[in-house]
Design a protein around this motif. Sequence first.
Motif, PDB file in Angstrom:
ATOM      1  N   GLU A  84      -8.859 169.738  58.942  1.00 45.07           N
ATOM      2  CA  GLU A  84      -7.857 170.745  59.312  1.00 45.07           C
ATOM      3  C   GLU A  84      -6.445 170.222  59.050  1.00 45.07           C
ATOM      4  O   GLU A  84      -5.565 170.972  58.627  1.00 45.07           O
ATOM      5  CB  GLU A  84      -8.023 171.134  60.782  1.00 45.07           C
ATOM      6  CG  GLU A  84      -9.270 171.947  61.069  1.00 45.07           C
ATOM      7  CD  GLU A  84      -9.267 173.293  60.345  1.00 45.07           C
ATOM      8  OE1 GLU A  84      -8.240 174.003  60.402  1.00 45.07           O
ATOM      9  OE2 GLU A  84     -10.281 173.624  59.702  1.00 45.07           O
ATOM     10  N   LEU A  85      -6.224 168.943  59.292  1.00 46.11           N
ATOM     11  CA  LEU A  85      -4.908 168.355  59.031  1.00 46.11           C
ATOM     12  C   LEU A  85      -4.620 168.343  57.529  1.00 46.11           C
ATOM     13  O   LEU A  85      -3.522 168.722  57.093  1.00 46.11           O
ATOM     14  CB  LEU A  85      -4.837 166.933  59.585  1.00 46.11           C
ATOM     15  CG  LEU A  85      -3.439 166.302  59.533  1.00 46.11           C
ATOM     16  CD1 LEU A  85      -2.599 166.796  60.696  1.00 46.11           C
ATOM     17  CD2 LEU A  85      -3.508 164.793  59.543  1.00 46.11           C
ATOM     18  N   LEU A  86      -5.611 167.927  56.729  1.00 47.14           N
ATOM     19  CA  LEU A  86      -5.423 167.869  55.283  1.00 47.14           C
ATOM     20  C   LEU A  86      -5.082 169.249  54.715  1.00 47.14           C
ATOM     21  O   LEU A  86      -4.198 169.382  53.872  1.00 47.14           O
ATOM     22  CB  LEU A  86      -6.677 167.312  54.606  1.00 47.14           C
ATOM     23  CG  LEU A  86      -6.655 167.271  53.072  1.00 47.14           C
ATOM     24  CD1 LEU A  86      -5.475 166.458  52.555  1.00 47.14           C
ATOM     25  CD2 LEU A  86      -7.966 166.698  52.538  1.00 47.14           C
ATOM     26  N   LEU A  87      -5.770 170.275  55.181  1.00 50.44           N
ATOM     27  CA  LEU A  87      -5.494 171.627  54.698  1.00 50.44           C
ATOM     28  C   LEU A  87      -4.036 172.015  54.974  1.00 50.44           C
ATOM     29  O   LEU A  87      -3.367 172.615  54.125  1.00 50.44           O
ATOM     30  CB  LEU A  87      -6.438 172.627  55.370  1.00 50.44           C
ATOM     31  CG  LEU A  87      -7.922 172.524  54.985  1.00 50.44           C
ATOM     32  CD1 LEU A  87      -8.755 173.474  55.832  1.00 50.44           C
ATOM     33  CD2 LEU A  87      -8.124 172.835  53.502  1.00 50.44           C
ATOM     34  N   ARG A  88      -3.533 171.654  56.139  1.00 51.10           N
ATOM     35  CA  ARG A  88      -2.142 171.999  56.484  1.00 51.10           C
ATOM     36  C   ARG A  88      -1.141 171.189  55.664  1.00 51.10           C
ATOM     37  O   ARG A  88      -0.065 171.682  55.334  1.00 51.10           O
ATOM     38  CB  ARG A  88      -1.927 171.803  57.986  1.00 51.10           C
ATOM     39  CG  ARG A  88      -2.526 172.958  58.795  1.00 51.10           C
ATOM     40  CD  ARG A  88      -2.857 172.613  60.242  1.00 51.10           C
ATOM     41  NE  ARG A  88      -3.343 173.808  60.922  1.00 51.10           N
ATOM     42  CZ  ARG A  88      -4.583 174.291  60.788  1.00 51.10           C
ATOM     43  NH1 ARG A  88      -5.459 173.670  60.009  1.00 51.10           N
ATOM     44  NH2 ARG A  88      -4.944 175.395  61.426  1.00 51.10           N
ATOM     45  N   LEU A  89      -1.507 169.974  55.330  1.00 47.22           N
ATOM     46  CA  LEU A  89      -0.630 169.137  54.503  1.00 47.22           C
ATOM     47  C   LEU A  89      -0.587 169.628  53.052  1.00 47.22           C
ATOM     48  O   LEU A  89       0.307 169.250  52.293  1.00 47.22           O
ATOM     49  CB  LEU A  89      -1.105 167.681  54.540  1.00 47.22           C
ATOM     50  CG  LEU A  89      -0.987 166.973  55.898  1.00 47.22           C
ATOM     51  CD1 LEU A  89      -1.626 165.585  55.827  1.00 47.22           C
ATOM     52  CD2 LEU A  89       0.460 166.868  56.341  1.00 47.22           C
ATOM     53  N   MET A  90      -1.531 170.479  52.676  1.00 48.98           N
ATOM     54  CA  MET A  90      -1.567 171.005  51.315  1.00 48.98           C
ATOM     55  C   MET A  90      -0.729 172.273  51.150  1.00 48.98           C
ATOM     56  O   MET A  90      -0.528 172.731  50.024  1.00 48.98           O
ATOM     57  CB  MET A  90      -3.013 171.274  50.901  1.00 48.98           C
ATOM     58  CG  MET A  90      -3.830 170.007  50.729  1.00 48.98           C
ATOM     59  SD  MET A  90      -5.498 170.321  50.101  1.00 48.98           S
ATOM     60  CE  MET A  90      -5.147 170.952  48.457  1.00 48.98           C
TER      61      MET A  90
END
Length: 409
Positions: free
Chosen positions: A156-162
Amino acid sequence: MASETKQEIDYSLNNPDTLTKYKTAAQISEKVLAEVSKLVAAGEKIVDICEKGDKLIEEELAKVYRGKKITKGFSHPTTVSPAGFVTPYTPLTSDEKEAAVEIQAGEPVKIQLGAQIDGFGSIVCDTVIAPAKDQTDDVIEGRNADLILANYYANELLLRLMVPPGLLATGTDEEKAKAASQKPPSQAKITDLLQKVVQAYDCNLVESTTSWLFDRNEIEGKKKIVIAPGDNTKGEGVPEVGEVWGVEMGVSLGSGKVKQYENRTTLHRRTTTTYALKRPSSRKLLSEVQKKFGTFPFSLRQLEDERDAKSGVIECVRGNVFRAYEVVGDKDNSPVARTLTTVAITKNGLTKLGAAPALDLSKFKTDKKIEDEEILAILAQPLSRNTGSKSKNKKKKTAKKEGEKADEE
């Protein structure tokens, strides 16, 4: 493949047909993933689950775009990777030892598969904890809970960082411009933030976990994000509006370092390299692969004759006509969890086209939690803006639902 018309076709997300094809492929992938997940239980043979998953994908593909001259097929075969396996695993029925491998109770099992319509592929991967055959309680505790939660929140964090900087900014024009002028996080920063997430659960990132830019007939494009890169590996490029990505997360209960396993390599993908194959079995194999799979990954298990394929594939790999996906796992054989989500980045944010089912967090019990304020602030951010459209038009309703789903998840 059917020849294209003389008029150049727009295959970008600007063409509504492109997004529709991605979504159709994603719906098939998600539906089959949910069904295959139900097959995972102690004592079940991995090869049987893989075969059933492939059959389900073929059945679902037969229901869409009927009578139209559009290629459709697998964007990834059904693979079932137990315990410490990191990469997709798909044993052959003709390999007696590996065909007999059964799922063990309590181990994390990674299921990966995908469909494609007209070359627009959606690949999904989820990790499920294999229940015992007579198990009725579905609550997960202990280290398995730590593993699944670490993987979930890191993803979920990676998706937001993208999400491109400033894309979802609110406020005055000046405030929006300031937000948009911010640089996207470097890949080193992304790894650092993700490591903080998984360490909250006493886990580690899996070495060289890679997310790729997708394109038509391509699942390993010109851009990639490499998390916890190993030797001689690095990412390239940043996500932008108008792109589709396959976003991968991998977490280990061990060090996260990986090694090649001794299992037979059965997963391959045709390259664009041309090579004069000498063996009849190699030429036959290449012809079958071109017809059935194009440039998408395939398992030797899916071919007409497994034994011929095992012989013919050797020359294809040596001549670089096929890329071989070796079986890789945790260096210490520690349990691993993985997720793969196909996403689209539009002017309204990031939409999950194909994803694992929403995780019921109440079923995972642990005394560990994320306390880092920077991490929590990022996790609280939405993936996309709510367009608020209430149009009765069916397509617009579907698009809105996808956007809301991304926000909620």
